[in-house]
Design a protein around this motif. Structure first.
Motif, PDB file in Angstrom:
ATOM      1  N   GLU A  37       0.826  -1.214   0.000  1.00 26.48           N
ATOM      2  CA  GLU A  37       0.000   0.000   0.000  1.00 26.48           C
ATOM      3  C   GLU A  37       0.853   1.255   0.000  1.00 26.48           C
ATOM      4  OE1 GLU A  37      -2.608  -0.633   3.285  1.00 26.48           O
ATOM      5  OE2 GLU A  37      -4.019  -1.855   2.104  1.00 26.48           O
ATOM      6  N   ARG A  38       2.091   1.122   0.499  1.00 24.54           N
ATOM      7  CA  ARG A  38       3.019   2.258   0.447  1.00 24.54           C
ATOM      8  C   ARG A  38       3.750   2.315  -0.895  1.00 24.54           C
ATOM      9  NH1 ARG A  38       6.886   1.579   5.112  1.00 24.54           N
ATOM     10  NH2 ARG A  38       5.936  -0.464   5.389  1.00 24.54           N
ATOM     11  N   GLY A  39       3.347   1.455  -1.817  1.00 25.35           N
ATOM     12  CA  GLY A  39       3.908   1.515  -3.168  1.00 25.35           C
ATOM     13  C   GLY A  39       5.146   0.674  -3.377  1.00 25.35           C
ATOM     14  N   ARG A  40       5.459  -0.204  -2.424  1.00 24.82           N
ATOM     15  CA  ARG A  40       6.658  -1.018  -2.549  1.00 24.82           C
ATOM     16  C   ARG A  40       6.338  -2.364  -3.176  1.00 24.82           C
ATOM     17  NH1 ARG A  40       9.358   0.570   3.278  1.00 24.82           N
ATOM     18  NH2 ARG A  40       9.876   2.677   2.661  1.00 24.82           N
ATOM     19  N   GLU A  41       7.316  -2.924  -3.868  1.00 15.57           N
ATOM     20  CA  GLU A  41       7.145  -4.227  -4.509  1.00 15.57           C
ATOM     21  C   GLU A  41       7.560  -5.325  -3.546  1.00 15.57           C
ATOM     22  OE1 GLU A  41       5.007  -3.972  -7.079  1.00 15.57           O
ATOM     23  OE2 GLU A  41       6.321  -5.057  -8.423  1.00 15.57           O
ATOM     24  N   ALA A  42       6.812  -5.470  -2.471  1.00 16.24           N
ATOM     25  CA  ALA A  42       7.169  -6.444  -1.441  1.00 16.24           C
ATOM     26  C   ALA A  42       6.611  -7.821  -1.787  1.00 16.24           C
ATOM     27  CB  ALA A  42       6.636  -5.972  -0.085  1.00 16.24           C
ATOM     28  N   ILE A  43       7.478  -8.740  -2.142  1.00 17.35           N
ATOM     29  CA  ILE A  43       7.174 -10.148  -2.426  1.00 17.35           C
ATOM     30  C   ILE A  43       6.203 -10.329  -3.602  1.00 17.35           C
ATOM     31  CG2 ILE A  43       6.267 -12.338  -1.541  1.00 17.35           C
ATOM     32  CD1 ILE A  43       7.450 -11.703   1.162  1.00 17.35           C
ATOM     33  N   ILE A  44       5.024  -9.767  -3.518  1.00 12.14           N
ATOM     34  CA  ILE A  44       4.055  -9.878  -4.616  1.00 12.14           C
ATOM     35  C   ILE A  44       4.423  -8.842  -5.676  1.00 12.14           C
ATOM     36  CG2 ILE A  44       1.623  -9.812  -5.274  1.00 12.14           C
ATOM     37  CD1 ILE A  44       2.262 -12.006  -3.256  1.00 12.14           C
ATOM     38  N   LYS A  45       4.909  -9.305  -6.814  1.00 11.60           N
ATOM     39  CA  LYS A  45       5.424  -8.394  -7.841  1.00 11.60           C
ATOM     40  C   LYS A  45       4.414  -8.184  -8.961  1.00 11.60           C
ATOM     41  CE  LYS A  45       9.527  -8.741  -5.822  1.00 11.60           C
ATOM     42  NZ  LYS A  45      10.176  -7.673  -5.085  1.00 11.60           N
ATOM     43  N   GLY A  46       4.383  -6.974  -9.473  1.00 12.52           N
ATOM     44  CA  GLY A  46       3.660  -6.705 -10.716  1.00 12.52           C
ATOM     45  C   GLY A  46       2.155  -6.528 -10.600  1.00 12.52           C
ATOM     46  N   MET A  47       1.598  -6.710  -9.418  1.00 11.26           N
ATOM     47  CA  MET A  47       0.161  -6.463  -9.234  1.00 11.26           C
ATOM     48  C   MET A  47      -0.110  -6.236  -7.755  1.00 11.26           C
ATOM     49  SD  MET A  47      -1.560 -10.256  -9.754  1.00 11.26           S
ATOM     50  CE  MET A  47      -0.907 -10.497 -11.391  1.00 11.26           C
ATOM     51  N   SER A  48      -1.305  -5.702  -7.477  1.00 14.61           N
ATOM     52  CA  SER A  48      -1.669  -5.442  -6.082  1.00 14.61           C
ATOM     53  C   SER A  48      -1.946  -6.762  -5.361  1.00 14.61           C
ATOM     54  CB  SER A  48      -2.925  -4.560  -6.029  1.00 14.61           C
ATOM     55  OG  SER A  48      -4.046  -5.299  -6.454  1.00 14.61           O
ATOM     56  N   THR A  49      -1.976  -6.697  -4.048  1.00 14.48           N
ATOM     57  CA  THR A  49      -2.278  -7.911  -3.284  1.00 14.48           C
ATOM     58  C   THR A  49      -3.710  -8.384  -3.559  1.00 14.48           C
ATOM     59  OG1 THR A  49      -2.847  -6.520  -1.383  1.00 14.48           O
ATOM     60  CG2 THR A  49      -0.625  -7.442  -1.444  1.00 14.48           C
ATOM     61  N   GLU A  50      -4.636  -7.417  -3.737  1.00  6.42           N
ATOM     62  CA  GLU A  50      -6.026  -7.798  -4.040  1.00  6.42           C
ATOM     63  C   GLU A  50      -6.103  -8.536  -5.372  1.00  6.42           C
ATOM     64  OE1 GLU A  50      -5.074  -4.753  -3.243  1.00  6.42           O
ATOM     65  OE2 GLU A  50      -6.343  -3.901  -1.674  1.00  6.42           O
ATOM     66  N   GLN A  51      -5.423  -7.989  -6.369  1.00  3.18           N
ATOM     67  CA  GLN A  51      -5.413  -8.644  -7.686  1.00  3.18           C
ATOM     68  C   GLN A  51      -4.817 -10.043  -7.588  1.00  3.18           C
ATOM     69  OE1 GLN A  51      -3.142  -5.530  -9.669  1.00  3.18           O
ATOM     70  NE2 GLN A  51      -4.791  -5.206 -11.133  1.00  3.18           N
ATOM     71  N   ILE A 129      11.945 -14.505   5.709  1.00  2.00           N
ATOM     72  CA  ILE A 129      12.377 -13.677   6.833  1.00  2.00           C
ATOM     73  C   ILE A 129      12.716 -12.250   6.392  1.00  2.00           C
ATOM     74  CG2 ILE A 129      14.105 -13.422   8.666  1.00  2.00           C
ATOM     75  CD1 ILE A 129      14.313 -16.570   8.519  1.00  2.00           C
ATOM     76  N   ARG A 130      13.537 -12.130   5.364  1.00  3.92           N
ATOM     77  CA  ARG A 130      13.941 -10.774   4.937  1.00  3.92           C
ATOM     78  C   ARG A 130      13.108 -10.199   3.805  1.00  3.92           C
ATOM     79  NH1 ARG A 130      20.533 -11.071   5.209  1.00  3.92           N
ATOM     80  NH2 ARG A 130      20.565 -12.501   6.949  1.00  3.92           N
ATOM     81  N   ARG A 131      12.171 -10.949   3.329  1.00  2.00           N
ATOM     82  CA  ARG A 131      11.259 -10.469   2.273  1.00  2.00           C
ATOM     83  C   ARG A 131      11.991 -10.041   1.006  1.00  2.00           C
ATOM     84  NH1 ARG A 131       7.981  -6.170   5.430  1.00  2.00           N
ATOM     85  NH2 ARG A 131       8.987  -6.842   7.344  1.00  2.00           N
ATOM     86  N   PHE A 132      13.056 -10.744   0.647  1.00  2.00           N
ATOM     87  CA  PHE A 132      13.752 -10.459  -0.611  1.00  2.00           C
ATOM     88  C   PHE A 132      13.231 -11.332  -1.747  1.00  2.00           C
ATOM     89  CE2 PHE A 132      18.036  -8.150  -0.255  1.00  2.00           C
ATOM     90  CZ  PHE A 132      17.480  -7.209   0.598  1.00  2.00           C
ATOM     91  N   GLY A 133      12.380 -12.287  -1.424  1.00  2.00           N
ATOM     92  CA  GLY A 133      11.877 -13.202  -2.443  1.00  2.00           C
ATOM     93  C   GLY A 133      10.766 -12.584  -3.261  1.00  2.00           C
ATOM     94  N   GLU A 134      10.257 -13.356  -4.223  1.00  2.00           N
ATOM     95  CA  GLU A 134       9.168 -12.823  -5.042  1.00  2.00           C
ATOM     96  C   GLU A 134       8.213 -13.896  -5.509  1.00  2.00           C
ATOM     97  OE1 GLU A 134      11.714 -11.284  -8.399  1.00  2.00           O
ATOM     98  OE2 GLU A 134      10.169 -12.260  -9.598  1.00  2.00           O
ATOM     99  N   LEU A 135       6.962 -13.459  -5.681  1.00  2.00           N
ATOM    100  CA  LEU A 135       5.919 -14.258  -6.326  1.00  2.00           C
ATOM    101  C   LEU A 135       5.369 -13.381  -7.436  1.00  2.00           C
ATOM    102  CD1 LEU A 135       3.873 -15.817  -3.361  1.00  2.00           C
ATOM    103  CD2 LEU A 135       5.814 -16.764  -4.573  1.00  2.00           C
ATOM    104  N   ARG A 136       5.456 -13.890  -8.667  1.00  2.00           N
ATOM    105  CA  ARG A 136       5.048 -13.079  -9.816  1.00  2.00           C
ATOM    106  C   ARG A 136       4.137 -13.921 -10.704  1.00  2.00           C
ATOM    107  NH1 ARG A 136       7.693  -8.642 -12.129  1.00  2.00           N
ATOM    108  NH2 ARG A 136       9.506  -9.035 -10.815  1.00  2.00           N
ATOM    109  N   LEU A 137       2.879 -13.517 -10.802  1.00  2.00           N
ATOM    110  CA  LEU A 137       1.918 -14.258 -11.629  1.00  2.00           C
ATOM    111  C   LEU A 137       1.908 -13.701 -13.045  1.00  2.00           C
ATOM    112  CD1 LEU A 137      -0.316 -16.386 -11.872  1.00  2.00           C
ATOM    113  CD2 LEU A 137      -1.948 -14.616 -11.157  1.00  2.00           C
ATOM    114  N   LEU A 138       2.148 -14.594 -14.012  1.00  2.00           N
ATOM    115  CA  LEU A 138       2.218 -14.189 -15.423  1.00  2.00           C
ATOM    116  C   LEU A 138       1.283 -15.067 -16.248  1.00  2.00           C
ATOM    117  CD1 LEU A 138       6.130 -14.229 -15.716  1.00  2.00           C
ATOM    118  CD2 LEU A 138       4.720 -12.200 -15.335  1.00  2.00           C
TER     119      LEU A 138
END
Length: 290
Positions: A37-51, A129-138
DNA sequence: GGTTTCCACCGGCAGC
DNA sequence: TGCTGCCGGTGGAAA
């Protein structure tokens, strides 16, 4: 720190647990929701958490494979196929469990960020733990261009030729060898641990310029990297700080590392040295590696 | 336009 | 005890 062997082990364990199951619902941790919500790409990449939540509902997991250090989950819904790409970053981990309490280690339980509830009642959990990972739905891999720029799989026939070709390009020729072999566009899946080990085995100084290494030595180096990656896969990966497999188990490759994290050279017993190369800490033996 | 540099994403932990 | 600074895989923006 998960590298290619650790991801390979995870995929081999995750695939039989996950394939064929259907996602009913998704929940995302408040801390990730707030970051997004603060505009950061935290873990969930390329779309909002709701999407992401809406898009993942009713997906069937069709296949789970590895590409470099990425986990590729093929998904399907209403005859349409999708691809969920996951990278573990520094501290990511997946668990298949029936309840949160089954995630044995507290530090992983405390940092669960994405929970998929399956139609059969089980849970597929992503903890980081450090939230450097990603989940990206394509829809398809090509929708995220960096994935197409990855080097071939190191075990593929064309991987060595690709590596040699890269070393001859102007933008790589004058760089330190360690920086080049850790570049995912040159070799897939060779991170700091295995780059350090391979250069030690080859007696090559990590800062040596690529153009100062003969073709024969570069070919030998590539083979050493492939052999070490395979050895580590066979040993269940290296358990360093926060990597765990799907069952929360540790690998044993860390006990076979000869230079990474060592204070003394196992060959000549000289004190190891450390320097920054390409922004990463690089350990080497000042006597054996030239 | 190719290349290089810098920064963001973070919690844990060493060192003071 | 509590604070500060460093670490790192990858992508993307800026220079």
């Amino acid at each position: 720190m998960p590298e290619l062997p650790e991801v390979e082990g995870l995929v081999r364990a995750l695939a039989p647990e996950a394939v064929g199951r259907v996602i009913q619902d998704v929940s995302i941790s408040p801390i990730v929701v707030e970051s997004k919500e603060r505009g950061r790409e935290a873990i969930i990449k390329g779309m909002s958490t709701e999407q992401f939540i809406q898009n993942m509902k009713d997906m069937t997991i069709v296949n789970v494979t590895r590409r470099s250090k990425y986990i590729y989950m093929d998904l399907e819904r209403n005859g349409q196929s999708y691809l969920l790409v996951s990278h573990l970053g520094m501290t990511g981990a997946w668990f298949t469990v029936n309840s949160i309490e089954e995630v044995m280690e507290e530090k992983f339980r405390r940092h669960i960020h994405v929970t998929f509830t399956m139609k059969d009642g089980g849970l597929l959990i992503y903890s980081d733990i450090r939230r450097f990972g990603e989940l990206r739905l394509l829809n398809i891999e090509a929708d995220h261009p960096p994935l197409l720029k990855m080097a071939p799989e190191p075990f593929d026939d064309d991987a060595c030729t690709h590596f040699i070709d890269c070393t001859l390009l102007p933008r790589y020729a004058r760089k330190p060898i360690k920086e080049v072999i850790m570049d995912g566009q040159v070799i897939s899946g060779c991170g700091n641990i295995y780059a350090t080990e391979a250069l030690f085995k080859m007696n090559i100084h990590p800062a040596r310029k690529v153009e100062r290494i003969s073709l024969k030595r570069k070919q030998e180096l590539f083979q050493v990297i492939v052999d070490i990656l395979q050895e580590s896969i066979d040993a269940g990966g290296s358990t360093i700080s926060d990597y765990r497999n799907i069952n929360g188990e540790a690998g044993t490759m860390q006990d076979r590392l000869k230079m990474y994290g060592q204070k003394e050279c196992p060959t000549c017993e000289v004190e190891t040295k450390s320097m920054q190369i390409g922004g990463r800490t690089s350990v080497y033996c000042p006597k054996c590696q030239r």
